[in-house]
Structures are given as C-alpha cells and as structure tokens.
Design a protein around this motif. Sequence first.
Motif, PDB file in Angstrom:
ATOM      1  N   LEU A  37       0.841  -1.203   0.000  1.00  0.00           N
ATOM      2  CA  LEU A  37       0.000   0.000   0.000  1.00  0.00           C
ATOM      3  C   LEU A  37       0.877   1.253   0.000  1.00  0.00           C
ATOM      4  O   LEU A  37       0.604   2.216  -0.722  1.00  0.00           O
ATOM      5  CB  LEU A  37      -0.943   0.011   1.206  1.00  0.00           C
ATOM      6  N   ARG A  41       0.927   4.066  -2.959  1.00  0.00           N
ATOM      7  CA  ARG A  41       0.602   5.487  -2.710  1.00  0.00           C
ATOM      8  C   ARG A  41       1.759   6.395  -3.099  1.00  0.00           C
ATOM      9  O   ARG A  41       1.541   7.423  -3.749  1.00  0.00           O
ATOM     10  CB  ARG A  41       0.213   5.706  -1.236  1.00  0.00           C
ATOM     11  N   ILE A  72      -6.830   3.396  -3.199  1.00  0.00           N
ATOM     12  CA  ILE A  72      -5.702   3.861  -2.379  1.00  0.00           C
ATOM     13  C   ILE A  72      -5.494   5.362  -2.517  1.00  0.00           C
ATOM     14  O   ILE A  72      -5.212   6.045  -1.534  1.00  0.00           O
ATOM     15  CB  ILE A  72      -4.417   3.083  -2.717  1.00  0.00           C
ATOM     16  N   TRP A  75      -7.838   7.199  -0.065  1.00  0.00           N
ATOM     17  CA  TRP A  75      -7.994   6.438   1.168  1.00  0.00           C
ATOM     18  C   TRP A  75      -8.715   7.214   2.261  1.00  0.00           C
ATOM     19  O   TRP A  75      -9.412   6.628   3.068  1.00  0.00           O
ATOM     20  CB  TRP A  75      -6.639   5.934   1.663  1.00  0.00           C
ATOM     21  N   LEU A  89      -0.339   5.480   5.398  1.00  0.00           N
ATOM     22  CA  LEU A  89      -0.538   6.191   4.132  1.00  0.00           C
ATOM     23  C   LEU A  89      -0.325   7.695   4.298  1.00  0.00           C
ATOM     24  O   LEU A  89       0.254   8.353   3.437  1.00  0.00           O
ATOM     25  CB  LEU A  89      -1.927   5.882   3.560  1.00  0.00           C
TER      26      LEU A  89
END
Length: 148
Positions: A37, A41, A72, A75, A89
């Motif tokens: 993830l 990102r 993503i 998010w 993130l």
Amino acid sequence: MELRMKHHEVNPAVYQTMRKFEEFMKTTELDPILYELVKIRASQINGCSYCLDMHTKATRKLGETEQRVNLISVWRETPYFTAKEKAALELTEALTLVSQRGIPDEQYDKVREHFSEKEYLAVVMAVITINGWNRLAIATNMYPGCLD
C-alpha cells in the motif's frame, strides 16, 4: 515512450544498492500488504507508472481486493482502510512530499498511536525505498512492460 537505459545493465551496482534496501525491508515486521500500500501510494504521488503497475499487481497477488487497490489514492474518503493503514498512508504522503511541510509533531504522534518506534522506522524505510525506486524508474523513463 522509449526506455532511456536499462539501469541494471548499465550500472549493476546501482540496482544492487536498491536491492539492499528491499532486503532490509524483508527483515522488518512490516506487514507485506501494508508495504505494498505504501509503495502504491508513493508511486501514485510520484507519477511512476512502472512501479504503480508492478505494485498493484503484487498487491493483488497477496490477496488484496480490487476495491482497496483502486481506492488507495482516495484512502481518506473511504471506510476500507484501517486506522493503522491510514496512519501509514498519511506518513507516506508526508515523507514523499517532505519539502512541503516536513513531519509535524502531531502527525508523528498520530502515527505512533499505531506503530512502535521500530515499526515507525520500518514505515519510514519503506517510503524511502519506494521513493528511491520511483526516482530511478522515472529518471530512466521506465514504463509498464518496458523490460518484457
């Protein structure tokens, strides 16, 4: 598009240096999905199509849902990410764009609610690693399928 060079052939030491970062990441306790993830990102922010293609595929292979992979970039506006993932993130965005505002204490504190000091540094190294790969891929004009 035209690939400028195959960096791994032109200067194998450059590639091996980046591989050492990946090898280090394998020694951390960072969840593989969370690592992907972070990679996605940062690659979105940096505009690295090669890495984005690679890591969305890798994330799906790990069993991630299409919905989460597709969302993503937004998010914050979805209920599909855990508080821990959101903290990672958010840190990914801040470190990728570090010149804009650094890492304010309140953001650090928020991340530390979900990560120990050791885990925090693992996320930081994850962001550093993917940002390095992004910059190498962008500098050499890599794109999805360019090495096939």
